[in-house]
Design a protein around this motif. Structure first.
Motif, mmCIF file in Angstrom:
data_model
loop_
_atom_site.group_PDB
_atom_site.id
_atom_site.type_symbol
_atom_site.label_atom_id
_atom_site.label_comp_id
_atom_site.label_asym_id
_atom_site.label_seq_id
_atom_site.Cartn_x
_atom_site.Cartn_y
_atom_site.Cartn_z
ATOM 1 N N VAL A 1 0.822 -1.212 0.000
ATOM 2 C CA VAL A 1 0.000 0.000 0.000
ATOM 3 C C VAL A 1 0.861 1.269 0.000
ATOM 4 N N GLU A 2 1.914 1.287 0.794
ATOM 5 C CA GLU A 2 2.759 2.486 0.862
ATOM 6 C C GLU A 2 3.395 2.788 -0.492
ATOM 7 N N LYS A 3 3.880 1.769 -1.148
ATOM 8 C CA LYS A 3 4.464 1.941 -2.486
ATOM 9 C C LYS A 3 3.407 2.476 -3.454
ATOM 10 N N CYS A 4 2.209 1.930 -3.378
ATOM 11 C CA CYS A 4 1.128 2.389 -4.255
ATOM 12 C C CYS A 4 0.832 3.867 -4.030
ATOM 13 N N THR A 5 0.804 4.273 -2.781
ATOM 14 C CA THR A 5 0.529 5.681 -2.460
ATOM 15 C C THR A 5 1.593 6.579 -3.065
ATOM 16 N N GLU A 6 2.841 6.192 -2.910
ATOM 17 C CA GLU A 6 3.943 7.000 -3.439
ATOM 18 C C GLU A 6 3.881 7.122 -4.959
ATOM 19 N N GLU A 7 3.322 6.100 -5.616
ATOM 20 C CA GLU A 7 3.242 6.118 -7.076
ATOM 21 C C GLU A 7 1.882 6.589 -7.580
ATOM 22 N N GLY A 8 1.008 6.978 -6.651
ATOM 23 C CA GLY A 8 -0.297 7.511 -7.044
ATOM 24 C C GLY A 8 -1.277 6.465 -7.524
ATOM 25 N N ILE A 9 -1.144 5.247 -7.019
ATOM 26 C CA ILE A 9 -2.044 4.148 -7.385
ATOM 27 C C ILE A 9 -3.059 3.964 -6.263
ATOM 28 N N VAL A 10 -4.334 4.108 -6.587
ATOM 29 C CA VAL A 10 -5.372 3.982 -5.572
ATOM 30 C C VAL A 10 -5.623 2.502 -5.280
ATOM 31 N N VAL A 11 -5.703 2.173 -3.993
ATOM 32 C CA VAL A 11 -5.959 0.799 -3.560
ATOM 33 C C VAL A 11 -7.347 0.735 -2.921
ATOM 34 N N PHE A 12 -8.191 -0.123 -3.488
ATOM 35 C CA PHE A 12 -9.544 -0.315 -2.964
ATOM 36 C C PHE A 12 -9.630 -1.635 -2.212
ATOM 37 N N ASN A 13 -10.544 -1.695 -1.238
ATOM 38 C CA ASN A 13 -10.954 -2.983 -0.697
ATOM 39 C C ASN A 13 -12.476 -3.044 -0.703
ATOM 40 N N THR A 14 -13.045 -4.109 -0.181
ATOM 41 C CA THR A 14 -14.491 -4.279 -0.280
ATOM 42 C C THR A 14 -15.096 -4.539 1.098
ATOM 43 N N PRO A 15 -15.059 -3.553 1.983
ATOM 44 C CA PRO A 15 -15.603 -3.753 3.334
ATOM 45 C C PRO A 15 -17.089 -4.065 3.301
ATOM 46 N N GLY A 16 -17.470 -5.086 4.025
ATOM 47 C CA GLY A 16 -18.885 -5.440 4.127
ATOM 48 C C GLY A 16 -19.365 -6.439 3.095
ATOM 49 N N ALA A 17 -18.612 -6.628 2.013
ATOM 50 C CA ALA A 17 -19.083 -7.519 0.959
ATOM 51 C C ALA A 17 -19.135 -8.974 1.422
ATOM 52 N N ASN A 18 -18.224 -9.342 2.334
ATOM 53 C CA ASN A 18 -18.226 -10.713 2.843
ATOM 54 C C ASN A 18 -18.722 -10.790 4.283
ATOM 55 N N ALA A 19 -19.341 -9.717 4.763
ATOM 56 C CA ALA A 19 -19.718 -9.627 6.177
ATOM 57 C C ALA A 19 -20.699 -10.719 6.584
ATOM 58 N N ASN A 20 -21.694 -10.980 5.745
ATOM 59 C CA ASN A 20 -22.690 -11.983 6.125
ATOM 60 C C ASN A 20 -22.075 -13.374 6.203
ATOM 61 N N ALA A 21 -21.164 -13.683 5.276
ATOM 62 C CA ALA A 21 -20.513 -14.988 5.290
ATOM 63 C C ALA A 21 -19.725 -15.189 6.582
ATOM 64 N N VAL A 22 -18.955 -14.177 6.972
ATOM 65 C CA VAL A 22 -18.151 -14.294 8.197
ATOM 66 C C VAL A 22 -19.065 -14.358 9.414
ATOM 67 N N LYS A 23 -20.121 -13.548 9.415
ATOM 68 C CA LYS A 23 -21.071 -13.568 10.534
ATOM 69 C C LYS A 23 -21.650 -14.957 10.736
ATOM 70 N N GLU A 24 -22.071 -15.594 9.646
ATOM 71 C CA GLU A 24 -22.655 -16.922 9.765
ATOM 72 C C GLU A 24 -21.641 -17.919 10.317
ATOM 73 N N MET A 25 -20.382 -17.808 9.897
ATOM 74 C CA MET A 25 -19.361 -18.716 10.387
ATOM 75 C C MET A 25 -19.077 -18.482 11.872
ATOM 76 N N VAL A 26 -19.063 -17.230 12.293
ATOM 77 C CA VAL A 26 -18.844 -16.910 13.705
ATOM 78 C C VAL A 26 -19.945 -17.523 14.565
ATOM 79 N N LEU A 27 -21.191 -17.313 14.160
ATOM 80 C CA LEU A 27 -22.308 -17.815 14.960
ATOM 81 C C LEU A 27 -22.361 -19.344 14.936
ATOM 82 N N ALA A 28 -22.085 -19.944 13.780
ATOM 83 C CA ALA A 28 -22.058 -21.402 13.705
ATOM 84 C C ALA A 28 -20.974 -21.968 14.613
ATOM 85 N N SER A 29 -19.806 -21.338 14.611
ATOM 86 C CA SER A 29 -18.701 -21.806 15.440
ATOM 87 C C SER A 29 -18.984 -21.569 16.925
#
Length: 399
Positions: free
Chosen positions: A74-102
């Protein structure tokens, strides 16, 4: 310094298998997916380690189809002006179900019980009798009426907290950085812990949903265990490094921690007593992979076509409704008079500003300016050169 124009055709490269539903976001009129490209405009990635990847001079964006970005420099990307995206919340339901099942399965000793039952396969007609005789060793506890502590009330933590209430648990949450959006979605029946120590002391079960930082690394340690209830169950579906493994092994051995459920097994964790090791399945669902792929692709597409940024981990979020007017975007050092110098370049060509936004993040800032005039392609090279001459510009585009 890297000033570029938006190409008519954008090349997308993937470094992992990306769900077809995500790739379909890139229409064939202005995008092509070419995994052999050595100089793409954007990269969509999942877990591929990019720290040794060489970036071409056209690369403008990297989208991680998931939440964590430890595999991206990420730091290298910032220095070179490359935007880094992630996808917060897109897998939230899947992880939630695994947490509760476990949570349910571990509390009822389901994992150990199922594994033991499989060892009876050779006993033939004696299986039923042996099951009745042996089931006493797997007597568990019901979660109803117990207290679940949720550390981190982001997309996943809020879902876990709300659904645990529906399972008749008492829920206490701790998150000093809770967002307004999350607060709106969180049930009012989730009790607020004023300190993490309060949550430690009051919880029968603890689940953690925070990023790995220098402040959170090893947060589950001997000091934390000394505050917790005897026999507490701890669930970690965030990052393995949140746990001090030496201290956890001791706590499991002496019963301070009753059970440790983790999605991040390794050689040390596999040897620990009373540990449930899950092979990193938290977000491993068809739906989650599709959601992450679609969200990552849409963010890249919007950025390349309009310059708008949402869910970046290194650029500030910035959005202006796109009306089709010529737009200048600039990623630059966050120093005085940068916007003034950029707009001064406009005056050279007698260009009027229709709309503008400037957002900063740390030592950098991002500026978008819509041009009100109709401008010809002949003007663009000169405007590009003017902006390029400004000290502090990292990357600039004209859309």
């Amino acid at each position: 310094m890297n000033t570029v124009l938006l190409d008519k055709m954008n090349t997308i490269k993937t470094l992992n298998h990306i769900a077809d539903s995500g790739l379909k976001v890139f229409n064939k009129k202005t995008f092509t997916v070419d995994n052999n490209s050595e100089n793409p405009d954007a990269i969509v990635v999942r877990s591929f380690n990019m720290h040794s990847v060489e970036f071409g001079n056209k690369l403008k964006a990297i989208a991680r189809a998931g939440a964590g970005v430890n595999n991206i420099p990420v730091e290298k990307c910032t220095e070179e002006g490359i935007v880094v995206f992630n996808t917060p919340g897109a897998n939230a339901n899947a992880v939630k179900e695994m947490v509760l099942a476990s949570l349910l399965a571990a509390s009822r000793n389901l994992f150990a019980g199922v594994a033991w039952t499989k060892t009876l396969e050779a006993e033939r007609e004696q299986v039923s009798k042996l099951v009745e005789a042996g089931k006493k060793q797997f007597v568990g506890k019901e979660i109803k009426g117990k207290t679940l502590g949720v550390i981190g009330l982001g997309a996943i933590g809020a879902l876990v907290a709300n659904d645990a209430l529906n399972l008749d648990m008492d829920v206490i949450g701790f998150d000093p950085f809770i967002s307004v959006d999350t607060a709106w979605n969180l049930s009012r029946n989730v009790q607020r812990a004023m300190t993490i120590e309060q949550l430690f002391a009051e919880s029968d079960y603890i689940t953690v949903h925070v990023p790995l930082t220098e402040d959170t690394r090893g947060m589950f340690n001997q000091k934390a265990f000394s505050i917790m209830k005897q026999g507490v169950h701890i669930l970690n579906f965030s990052r393995g490094e949140l746990v001090n493994e030496i201290d956890m092994a001791v706590a499991l051995e002496d019963g301070s921690v009753g059970k440790f459920i983790t999605d991040f097994p390794n050689e040390n964790v596999l040897k620990m007593k009373n540990t449930v090791c899950i092979p990193h399945l938290g977000a491993s669902t068809v739906e989650s992979e599709e959601n992450c792929a679609v969200m990552a692709a849409r963010q890249v597409k919007v950025f390349l076509e309009t310059g708008n940024i949402k869910n970046s981990v290194n650029f500030p979020n910035a959005e202006i409704p796109y009306t089709g007017k010529r737009r200048v975007t600039a990623f630059h050092r966050n120093v005085p008079n940068m916007v003034g110098q950029i707009t001064a370049a406009f005056s050279t060509y007698q260009l009027n500003i229709a709309d503008m936004v400037n957002r900063s993040r740390g030592g950098y800032a991002y500026t978008m300016i819509d041009i009100d005039n109709e401008i010809t392609d002949e003007i663009i090279p000169g405007l590009v050169e003017k902006i390029n001459q400004i000290d502090g510009i990292v990357t600039a585009r004209i859309i």
